[in-house]
Write a protein that holds these residues in place. Structure first.
Motif, PDB file in Angstrom:
ATOM      1  N   ASN A  23       0.822  -1.222   0.000  1.00  0.00           N
ATOM      2  CA  ASN A  23       0.000   0.000   0.000  1.00  0.00           C
ATOM      3  C   ASN A  23       0.855   1.272   0.000  1.00  0.00           C
ATOM      4  OD1 ASN A  23      -2.382  -1.389  -0.129  1.00  0.00           O
ATOM      5  ND2 ASN A  23      -2.959  -1.075   2.005  1.00  0.00           N
ATOM      6  N   PRO A  24       1.724   1.444  -0.992  1.00  0.00           N
ATOM      7  CA  PRO A  24       2.647   2.588  -0.995  1.00  0.00           C
ATOM      8  C   PRO A  24       1.902   3.925  -1.012  1.00  0.00           C
ATOM      9  CG  PRO A  24       2.565   1.546  -3.148  1.00  0.00           C
ATOM     10  CD  PRO A  24       1.845   0.630  -2.219  1.00  0.00           C
ATOM     11  N   GLY A  25       2.256   4.766  -0.054  1.00  0.00           N
ATOM     12  CA  GLY A  25       1.708   6.113   0.005  1.00  0.00           C
ATOM     13  C   GLY A  25       0.327   6.245   0.586  1.00  0.00           C
ATOM     14  N   ARG A  26      -0.283   5.143   1.016  1.00  0.00           N
ATOM     15  CA  ARG A  26      -1.688   5.239   1.435  1.00  0.00           C
ATOM     16  C   ARG A  26      -1.878   6.146   2.647  1.00  0.00           C
ATOM     17  NH1 ARG A  26      -6.340   0.541   2.116  1.00  0.00           N
ATOM     18  NH2 ARG A  26      -8.042   2.054   2.105  1.00  0.00           N
ATOM     19  N   MET A  27      -0.954   6.119   3.591  1.00  0.00           N
ATOM     20  CA  MET A  27      -1.105   6.938   4.802  1.00  0.00           C
ATOM     21  C   MET A  27      -0.285   8.219   4.730  1.00  0.00           C
ATOM     22  SD  MET A  27      -1.300   4.195   7.936  1.00  0.00           S
ATOM     23  CE  MET A  27      -1.909   5.471   9.051  1.00  0.00           C
ATOM     24  N   GLU A  28       0.059   8.625   3.531  1.00  0.00           N
ATOM     25  CA  GLU A  28       0.803   9.859   3.335  1.00  0.00           C
ATOM     26  C   GLU A  28      -0.072  10.878   2.639  1.00  0.00           C
ATOM     27  OE1 GLU A  28       4.389   8.896   1.277  1.00  0.00           O
ATOM     28  OE2 GLU A  28       4.800   7.167   2.557  1.00  0.00           O
ATOM     29  N   ALA A  29       0.184  12.141   2.873  1.00  0.00           N
ATOM     30  CA  ALA A  29      -0.559  13.194   2.204  1.00  0.00           C
ATOM     31  C   ALA A  29      -0.226  13.212   0.724  1.00  0.00           C
ATOM     32  CB  ALA A  29      -0.239  14.551   2.838  1.00  0.00           C
ATOM     33  N   ALA A  30      -1.228  13.472  -0.107  1.00  0.00           N
ATOM     34  CA  ALA A  30      -0.975  13.576  -1.550  1.00  0.00           C
ATOM     35  C   ALA A  30      -0.140  14.814  -1.829  1.00  0.00           C
ATOM     36  CB  ALA A  30      -2.307  13.655  -2.291  1.00  0.00           C
ATOM     37  N   THR A  31       0.751  14.717  -2.784  1.00  0.00           N
ATOM     38  CA  THR A  31       1.605  15.848  -3.146  1.00  0.00           C
ATOM     39  C   THR A  31       1.237  16.402  -4.501  1.00  0.00           C
ATOM     40  OG1 THR A  31       3.220  14.285  -4.076  1.00  0.00           O
ATOM     41  CG2 THR A  31       3.525  14.957  -1.793  1.00  0.00           C
TER      42      THR A  31
END
Length: 390
Positions: A382-390
């Motif tokens: 799940n790469p990037g799922r819990m990160e803010a979109a850039t």
């Protein structure tokens, strides 16, 4: 159902999961992990090479009603678990929500998905969160390594408490392949006391009194006018609801005592068993906000001051967990909503209309990155799922 989910790999054993993750890591491929796919819209992932569903890992391995424990694979559907527990007079005490209509999603929510998202319903203030009922698990890390933590007994305190780490990790650290949870006796009956017309701050005071008193309240929610107009209440004024559960005699005695304690806030009306259950299902599922196109936020806040966040934002709100969760439909900017929640000592999750998670900041963000690197250094899951979109 999205085409990518229809084409998802659906392993039927933990060994297959381990092989798929190990091969993905060796080939620098990235995996979207899901259960039934009912909450795929929460979190904005980076591009992936394949999808992996645990939907066919759906076996109940052991149910010991006398020990109040149940061991199952993650793909078991929540609805099926609840039916099985009900046959033995038991229940899932953390009252897991589905949010199917709220998210306009497909698929039946699964045990693994609920635990990975860390979802708990209205009984949370009294019974605890989903993470408090996860006794043990087996999983495959992003390294392709099989590991386990906890066990199948309630008295289990050895080692690190990885159960709480897995709950709410949204499949970014490991893929659960087996879980053991606590169950609880199902209440014989329930009743809900309703107060009408309270402003948010007064409703917060009433819920705090009820939850902090000797009444064993198992749910406390406040529905301002917009939410109270929805079914099943159809009320013209705000409604504050407090639920009591247990044996008939106990519920009757506590209802009388709670009604007396609430007299400074008005004369409560009693809603009996069937109507009470229907109301709390709708509160659990946030049915009042289903179908509304506005951005939808779930704010986790200190309960006594939870009402302050919606008052600082335009829109419509609904309060659960005695005010510790504020649901709000608002067109306010993403940064503004997150700032208001942070100022009150809470945090915000957006379920629709903006990125789900905010940017990682400070020590908490650095710790989150180190944990991700320890369990999934190649960023397979799940790469990037819990990160803010850039």
């Amino acid at each position: 159902m999205p085409e990518t989910f229809a084409r998802a790999l659906k392993p039927t054993s933990p060994e297959e999961v381990q092989i798929l993750v190990a091969e993905a890591g060796a080939a620098a491929r990235r995996i979207e992990v899901m259960g039934s796919g009912s909450k795929r819209g929460i979190g904005q992932m980076e591009p992936v090479d394949l999808a992996l569903s645990t939907a066919r890992l759906d076996r109940i391995i052991d149910y010991a009603p006398e020990e109040l424990t149940l061991t199952a694979q993650p793909g078991v559907r929540i609805a099926d678990l609840e039916r099985i527990c009900a046959t033995r007079g038991q229940m899932l005490p953390f009252e897991p929500p589905r949010w199917t209509r709220l998210l306009a999603s497909h698929g039946e929510p699964t045990l693994g998905g609920v635990l990975a998202a860390g979802l708990s319903g209205p009984r949370r203030p009294r019974a605890g969160a989903a993470r408090d009922h996860l006794l043990g698990f087996h999983a495959v890390s992003g390294r392709g390594e099989v590991f386990k933590a906890g066990g199948r007994v309630v008295k289990n305190v050895t080692g690190y408490d990885l159960m709480k780490l897995m709950c709410g990790s949204w499949g970014t650290l490991a893929i659960l392949t087996e879980v053991t949870i606590k169950v609880a006796p199902r209440p014989r009956t329930e009743t809900t006391l309703l107060l009408s017309g309270l402003a948010d701050v007064r409703a917060s005071e009433a819920m705090t009194l009820a939850l902090n008193g000797p009444f064993e309240v198992s749910g406390a929610a406040h529905l301002p006018a917009h939410a109270a107009r929805a079914r099943p209440l159809g009320a013209a004024h705000p409604v504050t609801a407090m639920r009591l559960e247990g044996f008939e005699a106990s519920v009757a005695a506590r209802r009388e005592a709670l009604a007396a304690a609430l007299r400074p806030f008005g004369t409560p009306e009693a809603m009996e068993a069937e109507a009470s259950r229907a109301l709390w299902v709708d509160i659990r599922e946030v049915e009042a906000f289903a179908g509304d196109p506005r951005p939808l936020w779930r704010l986790s806040l200190p309960p006594a001051s939870g009402w302050r966040a919606p008052h600082a934002l335009p829109g419509d709100a609904l309060y659960d967990w005695g005010g510790a969760v504020a649901w709000i439909l608002t067109e306010a900017p993403d940064a503004r909503v997150r700032a208001v929640a942070a100022e009150l000592g809470g945090h915000a999750l957006c379920l629709r209309g903006h990125p789900a998670f905010g940017p990682r900041r400070g020590g908490h963000g650095a710790l989150q990155e180190r944990i991700k690197a320890a369990f999934d250094p190649l960023g397979v899951l799940n790469p990037g799922r819990m990160e803010a979109a850039t």
